[in-house]
Scaffold this active site. Structure first.
Site, mmCIF file in Angstrom:
data_model
loop_
_atom_site.group_PDB
_atom_site.id
_atom_site.type_symbol
_atom_site.label_atom_id
_atom_site.label_comp_id
_atom_site.label_asym_id
_atom_site.label_seq_id
_atom_site.Cartn_x
_atom_site.Cartn_y
_atom_site.Cartn_z
ATOM 1 N N ALA A 79 -3.208 19.397 -11.343
ATOM 2 C CA ALA A 79 -2.289 19.996 -10.241
ATOM 3 C C ALA A 79 -2.146 21.302 -10.314
ATOM 4 C CB ALA A 79 -0.997 19.313 -10.227
ATOM 5 N N GLY A 122 -3.673 15.840 -12.999
ATOM 6 C CA GLY A 122 -3.975 15.615 -11.608
ATOM 7 C C GLY A 122 -5.401 15.132 -11.067
ATOM 8 N N GLU A 125 -5.974 11.875 -12.296
ATOM 9 C CA GLU A 125 -5.446 10.979 -11.416
ATOM 10 C C GLU A 125 -6.289 10.687 -9.974
ATOM 11 O OE1 GLU A 125 -1.861 13.172 -12.060
ATOM 12 O OE2 GLU A 125 -0.812 11.510 -12.309
ATOM 13 N N GLU A 145 -0.158 16.765 -19.275
ATOM 14 C CA GLU A 145 1.023 17.092 -18.755
ATOM 15 C C GLU A 145 2.133 17.324 -19.875
ATOM 16 O OE1 GLU A 145 -0.739 14.737 -17.469
ATOM 17 O OE2 GLU A 145 -0.775 14.947 -15.254
HETATM 18 N N1 CAA Z 1 -3.229 25.065 -12.745
HETATM 19 C C1 CAA Z 1 -3.242 26.313 -12.322
HETATM 20 N N2 CAA Z 1 -4.298 27.003 -12.890
HETATM 21 C C2 CAA Z 1 -5.162 26.702 -13.800
HETATM 22 C C3 CAA Z 1 -5.054 25.212 -13.949
HETATM 23 C C4 CAA Z 1 -3.964 24.529 -13.687
HETATM 24 N N3 CAA Z 1 -3.791 23.117 -13.837
HETATM 25 N N4 CAA Z 1 -5.989 24.864 -15.100
HETATM 26 C C5 CAA Z 1 -6.700 26.184 -15.726
HETATM 27 N N5 CAA Z 1 -6.130 27.211 -14.788
HETATM 28 C C6 CAA Z 1 -6.639 28.639 -14.616
HETATM 29 C C7 CAA Z 1 -5.885 29.306 -15.881
HETATM 30 O O1 CAA Z 1 -4.787 29.663 -15.651
HETATM 31 C C8 CAA Z 1 -6.902 30.341 -16.081
HETATM 32 O O2 CAA Z 1 -6.772 31.377 -14.848
HETATM 33 P P1 CAA Z 1 -6.978 32.805 -15.346
HETATM 34 O O3 CAA Z 1 -8.167 33.372 -15.423
HETATM 35 O O4 CAA Z 1 -6.088 33.645 -14.109
HETATM 36 O O5 CAA Z 1 -6.078 33.165 -16.468
HETATM 37 C C9 CAA Z 1 -8.335 29.642 -15.345
HETATM 38 O O6 CAA Z 1 -7.878 28.885 -14.605
HETATM 39 C C10 CAA Z 1 -9.497 29.444 -16.239
HETATM 40 O O7 CAA Z 1 -8.701 28.536 -17.204
HETATM 41 P P2 CAA Z 1 -8.492 29.101 -18.906
HETATM 42 O O8 CAA Z 1 -8.831 30.554 -19.248
HETATM 43 O O9 CAA Z 1 -7.241 28.287 -19.637
HETATM 44 O O10 CAA Z 1 -10.123 28.173 -19.272
HETATM 45 P P3 CAA Z 1 -10.310 27.419 -20.854
HETATM 46 O O11 CAA Z 1 -11.679 27.020 -20.670
HETATM 47 O O12 CAA Z 1 -9.765 28.387 -21.825
HETATM 48 O O13 CAA Z 1 -9.147 26.182 -20.839
HETATM 49 C C11 CAA Z 1 -8.381 24.215 -19.999
HETATM 50 C C12 CAA Z 1 -9.564 25.202 -19.860
HETATM 51 C C13 CAA Z 1 -8.367 23.318 -21.452
HETATM 52 C C14 CAA Z 1 -8.475 23.102 -18.837
HETATM 53 C C15 CAA Z 1 -7.036 24.953 -19.669
HETATM 54 O O14 CAA Z 1 -7.115 25.819 -18.329
HETATM 55 C C16 CAA Z 1 -5.819 24.031 -19.541
HETATM 56 O O15 CAA Z 1 -5.214 23.754 -20.241
HETATM 57 N N6 CAA Z 1 -5.479 23.803 -18.266
HETATM 58 C C17 CAA Z 1 -4.233 22.943 -17.839
HETATM 59 C C18 CAA Z 1 -4.543 21.462 -17.830
HETATM 60 C C19 CAA Z 1 -3.345 20.839 -17.565
HETATM 61 O O16 CAA Z 1 -2.030 20.658 -18.128
HETATM 62 N N7 CAA Z 1 -3.354 20.082 -16.362
HETATM 63 C C20 CAA Z 1 -2.153 19.124 -15.729
HETATM 64 C C21 CAA Z 1 -1.358 19.936 -14.880
HETATM 65 S S1 CAA Z 1 0.090 19.294 -14.429
HETATM 66 C C22 CAA Z 1 -0.459 17.852 -13.377
HETATM 67 O O17 CAA Z 1 -1.647 17.699 -13.163
HETATM 68 C C23 CAA Z 1 0.632 17.017 -13.003
HETATM 69 C C24 CAA Z 1 0.291 15.867 -12.215
HETATM 70 O O18 CAA Z 1 0.328 14.884 -12.744
HETATM 71 C C25 CAA Z 1 -0.437 15.785 -10.840
#
Ligand code: CAA
Length: 271
Positions: A79, A122, A125, A145
């Site tokens: 998400a 998400g 999911e 998360e």
């Molecule tokens: N939401 C918003 N933006 C996101 C995102 C997310 N879930 N995942 C990645 N992005 C964005 C980053 O902020 C980044 O943006 P910028 O270039 O503007 O900084 C861009 O995508 C590229 O990401 P990274 O630079 O971080 O890329 P990476 O290859 O170094 O890492 C990753 C990849 C490990 C997937 C890392 O981006 C990450 O950890 N993302 C978050 C994963 C996460 O926590 N997901 C759960 C979200 S909460 C949820 O989903 C609740 C639910 O149950 C529905």
């Protein structure tokens, strides 16, 4: 591997601002999640568009199977964290963002997932709401998360536990440990693994093959399998039996069994 039938774009694949891109390939409706700058993070607008498109195809007799794809780098990294960061408990409750996700869980036609790269939070999911998951060998699947101070909120604690059991679900959800594609296959979270370079065309082939099968039977079989998560064994078997008997009202049942007896390939009409 190349795509097998001509695809008809419904929204231009070049439109960089569209949140989802849609096209058809025969009776397969294809949706690509299109937020590459944020690794296909799923914001409410995107999820609404996804639900609307899927419901449209669910009601369209020209479509019998849907294929949902991300990109090679990311199916969906969760998400949209930016969208949620400033929300309050009350605003989350009032906007009820996961109600849209429930609409996707109610789609009756089979959904094939083409998963490459990150399928996190998400994204995982959403993947679990699909029916056959074709995962590339570079896929990373998890519910991280916990690392941003929350927990899965779109069904992850329930669907993951039902899919893989308590031990693996606790490791993925509490420790935030992502599964490799190979681990995900071993625990039954994905259906098939394919080489990374075939992440999309292998899934399209699965969807196209499904589209040749009797579509009423496909829908009822999906319904029966999903009921296994909700009913006890006696109720589930009874439900299955009613759906099985119902299929004897279809022309496709007559054709399928006749073709078998005549040692020829069945030609299904979807009714
Ligand atoms: N939401 C918003 N933006 C996101 C995102 C997310 N879930 N995942 C990645 N992005 C964005 C980053 O902020 C980044 O943006 P910028 O270039 O503007 O900084 C861009 O995508 C590229 O990401 P990274 O630079 O971080 O890329 P990476 O290859 O170094 O890492 C990753 C990849 C490990 C997937 C890392 O981006 C990450 O950890 N993302 C978050 C994963 C996460 O926590 N997901 C759960 C979200 S909460 C949820 O989903 C609740 C639910 O149950 C529905």
């Amino acid at each position: 591997m190349t795509s097998l039938t001509e695809t008809k774009p419904m929204s231009s694949p070049t439109s960089s601002d569209a949140l989802i891109l849609t096209e058809t390939s025969g009776a397969v409706g294809i949706i690509r999640i299109n937020r590459p700058k944020v690794l296909n993070a799923l914001n409410p607008e995107l999820m609404t568009q996804l639900a609307v498109q899927m419901e449209k195809w669910d009601a369209d007799s020209a479509i019998s199977v849907m294929l949902l794809a991300g990109s090679e780098r990311a199916w969906a990294a969760g998400a949209d964290i930016g969208d949620m960061a400033e929300q309050t408990a009350i605003s989350m409750y009032e906007r009820d963002q996961f109600a849209t996700w429930d609409r996707i869980a109610r789609i009756k036609k089979p959904i094939v997932a083409a998963v490459s790269g990150y399928a996190l939070g998400g994204g995982c999911e959403l993947m679990m709401m699909c029916d056959i998951v074709i995962a590339a060998d570079n896929a990373q699947i998890g519910q991280p998360e916990i690392n941003i101070g929350v927990m899965p909120g779109a069904g992850g604690t329930q669907r993951l536990t039902r899919a893989v059991g308590k031990a693996v679900a606790m490791d993925v959800i509490l420790a935030g440990r992502n599964l490799t594609a190979q681990e995900a296959l071993a625990v039954g979270l994905v259906s098939r693994l394919v080489p990374r370079e075939h992440w999309f065309d292998a899934a399209l082939k699965v969807a196209q093959d499904l589209a040749k099968k009797p579509s009423v039977a496909l829908r009822l079989a999906k319904e029966a399998v999903l009921k296994a998560h909700e009913l006890n064994l006696t109720e589930g078997v009874l439900h299955e039996r009613k759906l099985f008997y119902m299929l004897f009202a279809t022309e496709d049942q007559k054709e399928g069994m006749k073709a078998f007896a005549e040692k020829r390939k069945a030609s299904f009409k979807g009714r």
